[in-house]
Design a protein around this motif. Structure first.
Motif, PDB file in Angstrom:
ATOM      1  N   SER A  45      45.986  45.628  39.787  1.00 22.20           N
ATOM      2  CA  SER A  45      45.793  44.424  40.599  1.00 22.20           C
ATOM      3  C   SER A  45      44.502  44.546  41.398  1.00 22.20           C
ATOM      4  O   SER A  45      44.526  44.742  42.616  1.00 22.20           O
ATOM      5  N   PRO A  46      43.371  44.454  40.692  1.00 28.26           N
ATOM      6  CA  PRO A  46      42.081  44.557  41.388  1.00 28.26           C
ATOM      7  C   PRO A  46      41.880  43.392  42.339  1.00 28.26           C
ATOM      8  O   PRO A  46      42.208  42.255  41.989  1.00 28.26           O
ATOM      9  N   PRO A  47      41.380  43.650  43.555  1.00 26.82           N
ATOM     10  CA  PRO A  47      41.139  42.549  44.500  1.00 26.82           C
ATOM     11  C   PRO A  47      40.093  41.589  43.940  1.00 26.82           C
ATOM     12  O   PRO A  47      39.191  42.010  43.211  1.00 26.82           O
ATOM     13  N   LYS A  48      40.204  40.336  44.321  1.00 23.93           N
ATOM     14  CA  LYS A  48      39.329  39.324  43.705  1.00 23.93           C
ATOM     15  C   LYS A  48      37.853  39.508  44.074  1.00 23.93           C
ATOM     16  O   LYS A  48      36.963  39.068  43.365  1.00 23.93           O
ATOM     17  N   GLU A  49      37.606  40.238  45.176  1.00 24.33           N
ATOM     18  CA  GLU A  49      36.203  40.460  45.587  1.00 24.33           C
ATOM     19  C   GLU A  49      35.554  41.596  44.785  1.00 24.33           C
ATOM     20  O   GLU A  49      34.348  41.824  44.878  1.00 24.33           O
ATOM     21  N   ALA A  51      33.711  43.804  42.081  1.00 28.25           N
ATOM     22  CA  ALA A  51      32.693  43.470  41.068  1.00 28.25           C
ATOM     23  C   ALA A  51      31.951  44.751  40.685  1.00 28.25           C
ATOM     24  O   ALA A  51      31.958  45.733  41.444  1.00 28.25           O
ATOM     25  N   HIS A  88      34.070  47.185  46.040  1.00 28.72           N
ATOM     26  CA  HIS A  88      35.523  47.093  46.255  1.00 28.72           C
ATOM     27  C   HIS A  88      35.743  46.957  47.761  1.00 28.72           C
ATOM     28  O   HIS A  88      35.078  47.661  48.541  1.00 28.72           O
ATOM     29  N   ASP A 214      45.459  50.641  43.480  1.00 28.65           N
ATOM     30  CA  ASP A 214      45.686  49.305  42.918  1.00 28.65           C
ATOM     31  C   ASP A 214      45.426  49.257  41.407  1.00 28.65           C
ATOM     32  O   ASP A 214      45.410  48.184  40.803  1.00 28.65           O
ATOM     33  N   ALA A 216      42.712  49.686  39.979  1.00 29.75           N
ATOM     34  CA  ALA A 216      41.391  49.125  39.660  1.00 29.75           C
ATOM     35  C   ALA A 216      40.400  50.205  39.235  1.00 29.75           C
ATOM     36  O   ALA A 216      39.531  49.971  38.395  1.00 29.75           O
ATOM     37  N   LEU A 236      38.873  44.951  36.150  1.00 31.78           N
ATOM     38  CA  LEU A 236      38.196  43.948  36.974  1.00 31.78           C
ATOM     39  C   LEU A 236      39.077  42.717  37.167  1.00 31.78           C
ATOM     40  O   LEU A 236      39.961  42.447  36.340  1.00 31.78           O
ATOM     41  N   PRO A 237      38.828  41.952  38.249  1.00 36.71           N
ATOM     42  CA  PRO A 237      39.661  40.763  38.489  1.00 36.71           C
ATOM     43  C   PRO A 237      39.590  39.753  37.352  1.00 36.71           C
ATOM     44  O   PRO A 237      40.521  38.978  37.146  1.00 36.71           O
ATOM     45  N   SER A 238      38.511  39.770  36.570  1.00 36.22           N
ATOM     46  CA  SER A 238      38.389  38.846  35.427  1.00 36.22           C
ATOM     47  C   SER A 238      39.320  39.241  34.277  1.00 36.22           C
ATOM     48  O   SER A 238      39.454  38.499  33.307  1.00 36.22           O
TER      49      SER A 238
END
Ligand code: ZN
Ligand code: ZN
Length: 317
Positions: A45-49, A51, A88, A214, A216, A236-238
């Motif tokens: 569950s990578p945070p949406k921010e 990259a 992150h 998480d 990630a 990644l969130p994508s």
């Protein structure tokens, strides 16, 4: 047969044996297919921010034949020296430090035989490229090393406040690695942060370390190239997934075609070629089951194709 003919036969036989030996060292020789995996892709569950950005710090002019068995001598390739910035919210990380500002001087720390076969062009250091885009170095929580060879650590002194994340095995290798780790040994005042693996398996690796809990950024031990070499899995969130394999293979074919390095390169460059084989096959099994995971060797620009360049970073005003 007179003496002239005998000499001719000996010279011809010697040339033939030499050519055949070179052929055997460099010809395609895929490792056997690994057992298929049946597990699911681990949840993340990578945070949406979150990259990632690539930072290319130089190139080594090589041929495919240098990188893996079956590669052609005529297939000229630039082996890139890549660093990955992971943004992150719990703290940014750099994967490797790449070639630093003083890489020309650092190059002199290498064994003569390695210098003799290396033709490299340094680019701008990671620190300078981050400065160019106005990146705040205080956001950087650590430089996470895939391993401690010169081309992955040369940029460390350019970041004087950032701790270097490393595991126990690679920390020992800094002292035991003789000339191959002379460069990192020579850096004064490196602040090491040692992390430890837990017995939680990740995919087909028996141990892992989930950096932020998480899923990630998950590090697994993949020894062989050096005793503390690691693979770093990134979600990644994508939904994209990357496997940063460091120098387990220098080119993607090492994993995707199961081709190890040719004999001279693995003899000079690998601490334990048998372990490299084991981990190449672990990664090959992962690539077979999960083609959506991009295999990213540190020196293969193709692995970074979908990763935006650092110049694309958008800084908060
Ligand atoms: Zn290496
Ligand atoms: Zn390398």
């Amino acid at each position: 047969m007179n003496i002239f003919h005998l000499r001719f036969v000996i010279i011809f036989a010697s040339i033939f044996i030499a050519a055949f030996s070179i052929y055997l060292m460099f010809c395609a020789w895929p490792l056997p297919q690994p057992q298929p995996l049946t597990m699911d892709l681990p949840a993340a569950s990578p945070p949406k921010e979150m990259a990632v950005f690539k930072i290319m710090t130089g190139v080594n002019h090589r041929s495919a034949a240098f990188g893996y068995r079956g590669g052609s001598f005529f297939d000229k390739r630039d082996f890139t020296m890549d660093v990955l910035l992971i943004k992150h919210p719990k703290g940014d990380l750099l994967i490797d430090a790449g070639l630093g500002r003083d890489s020309r001087v650092h190059f002199k720390s290498l064994p003569w035989y390695f210098r003799a076969i290396t033709d490299f062009d340094p680019g701008r250091s990671a620190a300078d490229q981050l400065k160019d885009v106005g990146y705040d170095e205080d956001s950087l929580k650590g430089i996470l090393l895939t391993h401690t060879h010169w081309d992955h650590v040369s940029g460390i002194p350019d970041f004087n406040k950032t701790p270097v994340w490393i595991n126990k095995e690679e920390r020992h290798f800094i002292n035991d690695g003789k000339q191959l780790t002379a460069l990192i040994r020579s850096f004064p005042n490196v602040q090491y942060k040692e992390y430890a693996f837990t017995d939680t398996p990740y995919l087909n690796f028996p141990k892992s370390y989930d950096v932020y809990g998480d899923g990630a950024i998950v590090i697994v031990p993949a020894p062989g190239h050096t005793p503390g070499s690691v693979v770093i899995f990134i979600a990644l969130p994508s939904g994209e997934r990357l496997a940063m394999i460091g120098d387990l293979a220098w080119q993607q074919e090492g994993v995707l075609e199961r081709e190890e390095r040719p004999w001279p390169q693995r003899t000079m460059g690998d601490d334990n070629p048998e372990q490299v084989r084991e981990n190449l096959l672990r990664m090959a099994a992962i690539a077979n089951r999960f083609p959506q995971i991009t295999i990213v060797p540190a020196h293969d620009a193709r692995g970074f194709d979908k990763v935006p360049d650092i110049t694309k970073i958008k800084m908060k005003q």
